[in-house]
Design a protein around this motif. Structure first.
Motif, short mmCIF file in Angstrom:
data_model
loop_
_atom_site.label_atom_id
_atom_site.label_comp_id
_atom_site.label_asym_id
_atom_site.label_seq_id
_atom_site.Cartn_x
_atom_site.Cartn_y
_atom_site.Cartn_z
N UNK A 242 39.92 -43.13 71.08
CA UNK A 242 38.49 -43.33 70.89
C UNK A 242 37.88 -42.08 70.28
N UNK A 243 36.85 -42.27 69.45
CA UNK A 243 36.18 -41.14 68.83
C UNK A 243 34.72 -41.47 68.60
N UNK A 244 33.98 -40.46 68.22
CA UNK A 244 32.57 -40.57 67.90
C UNK A 244 32.35 -39.85 66.58
N UNK A 245 31.65 -40.50 65.66
CA UNK A 245 31.29 -39.85 64.40
C UNK A 245 29.78 -39.94 64.28
N UNK A 246 29.11 -38.81 64.56
CA UNK A 246 27.64 -38.77 64.49
C UNK A 246 26.99 -39.87 65.34
N UNK A 247 27.54 -40.13 66.51
CA UNK A 247 26.98 -41.14 67.39
C UNK A 247 27.50 -42.54 67.16
N UNK A 248 28.34 -42.74 66.17
CA UNK A 248 28.92 -44.05 65.88
C UNK A 248 30.27 -44.12 66.60
N UNK A 249 30.46 -45.08 67.52
CA UNK A 249 31.73 -45.18 68.23
C UNK A 249 32.81 -45.82 67.39
N UNK A 250 34.05 -45.50 67.72
CA UNK A 250 35.16 -46.10 67.03
C UNK A 250 36.47 -45.78 67.70
N UNK A 251 37.55 -46.20 67.05
CA UNK A 251 38.90 -45.90 67.53
C UNK A 251 39.81 -45.76 66.32
N UNK A 252 40.88 -45.01 66.50
CA UNK A 252 41.80 -44.79 65.39
C UNK A 252 43.22 -44.63 65.93
N UNK B 4 47.71 -45.81 61.75
CA UNK B 4 47.62 -46.67 60.55
C UNK B 4 46.28 -47.38 60.37
N UNK B 5 45.32 -47.14 61.26
CA UNK B 5 44.05 -47.85 61.13
C UNK B 5 42.92 -47.13 61.86
N UNK B 6 41.70 -47.38 61.40
CA UNK B 6 40.49 -46.92 62.08
C UNK B 6 39.52 -48.08 62.17
N UNK B 7 38.70 -48.04 63.20
CA UNK B 7 37.69 -49.08 63.40
C UNK B 7 36.40 -48.40 63.81
N UNK B 8 35.29 -48.78 63.18
CA UNK B 8 33.97 -48.26 63.51
C UNK B 8 33.09 -49.42 64.00
N UNK B 9 32.16 -49.12 64.88
CA UNK B 9 31.19 -50.10 65.36
C UNK B 9 29.80 -49.56 65.03
N UNK B 10 29.12 -50.20 64.08
CA UNK B 10 27.91 -49.64 63.49
C UNK B 10 26.70 -50.55 63.72
N UNK B 11 25.62 -50.01 64.29
CA UNK B 11 24.38 -50.79 64.36
C UNK B 11 23.73 -50.81 62.98
N UNK B 12 23.32 -51.99 62.53
CA UNK B 12 22.71 -52.12 61.20
C UNK B 12 21.44 -52.93 61.33
N UNK C 58 44.59 -34.01 62.88
CA UNK C 58 43.92 -33.71 61.61
C UNK C 58 43.98 -34.92 60.68
N UNK C 59 45.12 -35.59 60.62
CA UNK C 59 45.27 -36.78 59.79
C UNK C 59 44.35 -37.89 60.29
N UNK C 60 44.31 -38.08 61.60
CA UNK C 60 43.45 -39.12 62.17
C UNK C 60 41.98 -38.82 61.89
N UNK C 61 41.59 -37.56 62.01
CA UNK C 61 40.20 -37.18 61.71
C UNK C 61 39.86 -37.45 60.25
N UNK C 62 40.77 -37.13 59.37
CA UNK C 62 40.56 -37.35 57.93
C UNK C 62 40.43 -38.84 57.63
#
Length: 99
Positions: free
Chosen positions: A6-16, A19-27, A60-64
Motif C-alpha cells: 500500500x502507498x500514498x501519493x499526495x493523499x491518493x491511496x493505492x497499491x503496487x 508488475x502493476x500499480x493501482x490508484x484510487x482517485x476521487x474525481x 525504488x522501482x516500485x516508487x518510479x
C-alpha cells in the motif's frame, strides 16, 4: 494484486507490486454528473510487462512505477474534467502506514 504494498501519493491511496500499480482517485465531475461522481472513485490500473520475468523489484522501482501511474492517470482526470484536480501536484510516493 498479489504481494502488493500500500502507498500514498499526495493523499491518493493505492497499491503496487513488481508488475502493476493501482490508484484510487476521487474525481468531481462537472454538472450534471457532479452528484453521481461524489459516490464513486476512479480506479486506475497500470501494468508493467517489462518486469514480468525479472526477480523481485526494489522499492525504488516500485516508487518510479507508482509515479508513472500517477502521471498517466493525471491525463485521464484532465480529459474527464475532474474539477477537484486530484493529481495536480508532482507525485510524492510514500508507503502507507500499516494498520
Amino acid at each position: 494484486m498479489a504481494e502488493s504494498v500500500a502507498f500514498d501519493v499526495n493523499g491518493i491511496p493505492g497499491e503496487t507490486n513488481d508488475i502493476a500499480s493501482r490508484l484510487f482517485v476521487p474525481c468531481d465531475l462537472p454538472d450534471p454528473l457532479r452528484e453521481l461522481s461524489d459516490k464513486v472513485w476512479l480506479r486506475a490500473d497500470t501494468s508493467y510487462s517489462v518486469n514480468i520475468r525479472r526477480p523481485k523489484g526494489d522499492q525504488t522501482s516500485k516508487d518510479r512505477q507508482t509515479a508513472f501511474a500517477y502521471l498517466m492517470t493525471r491525463r485521464v482526470t484532465e480529459a474527464l474534467g475532474c474539477e477537484n484536480k486530484p493529481l495536480e501536484k508532482a507525485p510524492v510516493v510514500k508507503p502507507a502506514p500499516t494498520p
